[in-house]
Design a protein around this motif. Structure first.
Motif, PDB file in Angstrom:
ATOM      1  N   SER A   1       0.836  -1.190   0.000  1.00  0.00           N
ATOM      2  CA  SER A   1       0.000   0.000   0.000  1.00  0.00           C
ATOM      3  C   SER A   1       0.873   1.242   0.000  1.00  0.00           C
ATOM      4  O   SER A   1       1.743   1.388   0.838  1.00  0.00           O
TER       5      SER A   1
ATOM      6  N   ARG B   1      -9.744   8.626   4.950  1.00  0.00           N
ATOM      7  CA  ARG B   1      -8.459   7.925   4.906  1.00  0.00           C
ATOM      8  C   ARG B   1      -7.441   8.633   5.778  1.00  0.00           C
ATOM      9  O   ARG B   1      -7.303   9.856   5.749  1.00  0.00           O
TER      10      ARG B   1
ATOM     11  N   ASP C   1       0.022   8.503   6.118  1.00  0.00           N
ATOM     12  CA  ASP C   1       1.052   7.465   6.099  1.00  0.00           C
ATOM     13  C   ASP C   1       2.414   8.080   6.398  1.00  0.00           C
ATOM     14  O   ASP C   1       2.699   9.230   6.022  1.00  0.00           O
TER      15      ASP C   1
ATOM     16  N   HIS D   1       0.615   3.133   8.285  1.00  0.00           N
ATOM     17  CA  HIS D   1      -0.678   3.815   8.178  1.00  0.00           C
ATOM     18  C   HIS D   1      -1.087   4.213   9.592  1.00  0.00           C
ATOM     19  O   HIS D   1      -1.317   3.349  10.454  1.00  0.00           O
TER      20      HIS D   1
ATOM     21  N   ASP E   1      -8.822   3.782   9.106  1.00  0.00           N
ATOM     22  CA  ASP E   1      -9.700   4.529   8.211  1.00  0.00           C
ATOM     23  C   ASP E   1     -11.148   4.383   8.682  1.00  0.00           C
ATOM     24  O   ASP E   1     -11.462   3.528   9.521  1.00  0.00           O
TER      25      ASP E   1
ATOM     26  N   SER F   1      -7.211  -1.519   9.781  1.00  0.00           N
ATOM     27  CA  SER F   1      -6.735  -0.798   8.598  1.00  0.00           C
ATOM     28  C   SER F   1      -5.525   0.084   8.895  1.00  0.00           C
ATOM     29  O   SER F   1      -4.920   0.634   7.965  1.00  0.00           O
ATOM     30  N   SER F   2      -5.163   0.230  10.154  1.00  0.00           N
ATOM     31  CA  SER F   2      -3.921   0.933  10.490  1.00  0.00           C
ATOM     32  C   SER F   2      -2.790  -0.087  10.596  1.00  0.00           C
ATOM     33  O   SER F   2      -3.025  -1.297  10.601  1.00  0.00           O
TER      34      SER F   2
ATOM     35  N   ARG G   1      -0.698  -4.730   6.099  1.00  0.00           N
ATOM     36  CA  ARG G   1      -1.826  -4.498   7.001  1.00  0.00           C
ATOM     37  C   ARG G   1      -2.926  -5.520   6.700  1.00  0.00           C
ATOM     38  O   ARG G   1      -3.106  -5.941   5.564  1.00  0.00           O
TER      39      ARG G   1
ATOM     40  N   ARG H   1      -7.057  -3.271   3.943  1.00  0.00           N
ATOM     41  CA  ARG H   1      -6.548  -2.202   3.089  1.00  0.00           C
ATOM     42  C   ARG H   1      -7.686  -1.700   2.203  1.00  0.00           C
ATOM     43  O   ARG H   1      -7.751  -2.028   1.006  1.00  0.00           O
TER      44      ARG H   1
ATOM     45  N   ASP I   1      -8.363   1.179   0.941  1.00  0.00           N
ATOM     46  CA  ASP I   1      -8.105   2.264  -0.001  1.00  0.00           C
ATOM     47  C   ASP I   1      -7.857   1.794  -1.423  1.00  0.00           C
ATOM     48  O   ASP I   1      -7.706   2.603  -2.346  1.00  0.00           O
TER      49      ASP I   1
END
Length: 314
Positions: free
Chosen positions: A44, A213, A216, A242, A246, A261-262, A293, A296, A298
């Motif tokens: 990512s 979002r 990073d 990240h 999110d 998601s982090s 992660r 993801r 995004d």
């Protein structure tokens, strides 16, 4: 317009440029890197790892006021999505200590009978040489779409969006120590996109309606190997963190965190450079992750990314 390197024409031009012996060396190096990297699982990056000051330690001894880069790439993403991209980048030296970069990207994503493509983002960055081996960079990523392209009237997940649709701040610095190069950078959204996708039950995609979002942080370490007078190799390790989870808004209007998601992604990259002459060259680069992660949303997941670039200075 921005599919800048038509495959057949590009191969013909390379064959006319290279001597057979040197071409074999270049292809061999590229194949070796590719064969190693096919074991990648996912990655990512919101774009800042391709900013020139945050890339690997590359041999660059000839100074010119202007340079142009043309590149094409392919990436293999989640849910069988294949991503083709191309870009045009211009660099202008304003003084011995200040230079400016302009870069525009074009992205096409396709899978499962769905395809989307568009001019995706413009990167505007300025680099300031604070000391002989230390540079600071600041700039922005400007989206050229809102992150909510549709297909046959249906909202698409982020996996099919050519751009994140966010205006991002980019800041960072790099330091060279002999053949080592270290880069630290932050990319943080200043705005959010207009995505409206709600994943149906059982879907492998994430709901990203009113997607929020997070930013990073990257830290890249690279080393320069000079293979001969024309050929260099620069492998690098690229951790990207990240910063927080999110968020999205569900069908009831409730904003929720997207769990897991982090966190950390660790990528391995290599840059193989072939110098055609004092003013131009070819670069083959490839990247893949070793740690990812869990979530993801995004749509930036890439199991493998390979890029071929032509650059010229004048």
């Amino acid at each position: 317009m921005f599919f800048l390197l038509d495959n057949l024409h590009f191969v013909d031009s390379i064959n006319s440029i290279f001597e057979i012996k040197n071409m074999k060396k270049f292809i061999l190096g590229a194949v070796l890197i590719l064969s190693i990297s096919l074991y990648g699982q996912g990655c990512s990056d919101a774009g800042f790892c391709t900013v020139s000051n945050f890339q690997a330690n590359l041999s660059d001894t000839i100074s010119r006021n202007n340079s142009i880069r043309f590149g094409s790439n392919i990436g293999f993403a989640d849910n069988d999505v294949i991503v083709f991209g191309s870009y045009l980048q211009y660099n202008r030296m304003l003084s011995n200590s200040v230079d400016f970069d302009f870069k525009v990207n074009y992205t096409n994503q396709s899978a499962n009978g769905i395809s989307s493509s568009a001019l995706s983002d413009v990167f505007l960055t300025a680099n300031f040489k604070i000391a002989k081996t230390f540079k600071v960079t600041t700039g922005v990523k400007v989206p050229l779409t809102d992150g909510n392209l549709t297909y046959n009237g249906q909202f698409l997940p982020m996996d099919y969006q050519p751009s994140l649709g966010t205006l991002d701040l980019i800041i960072g610095a790099s330091k060279k120590i002999d053949k080592w190069n270290f880069a630290l950078a932050l990319q943080r959204p200043l705005t959010q996109n207009d995505n409206k996708f709600i994943a149906p039950n059982g879907s492998d995609f994430f709901s990203t309606n009113k997607f929020v979002r997070a930013g990073d942080l990257l830290f890249r370490t690279s080393y320069l190997f000079v293979l001969n007078e024309k050929l260099t190799l620069s492998p690098s390790v690229l951790p990207i963190y990240h910063l927080v989870e999110d968020k999205y808004t569900d069908i009831n209007g409730v904003q929720k965190n997207i769990e897991n998601s982090s966190g950390l992604t660790i990528n391995l990259n290599s840059y193989l450079n072939y110098r055609l002459n004092d003013a131009s060259g070819l670069e083959f680069s490839i990247g893949f992750p070793t740690i990812v992660r869990e979530s993801r949303p995004d749509g930036l997941t890439r199991g493998l990314v390979a890029n071929l670039e032509y650059k010229i200075k004048f």
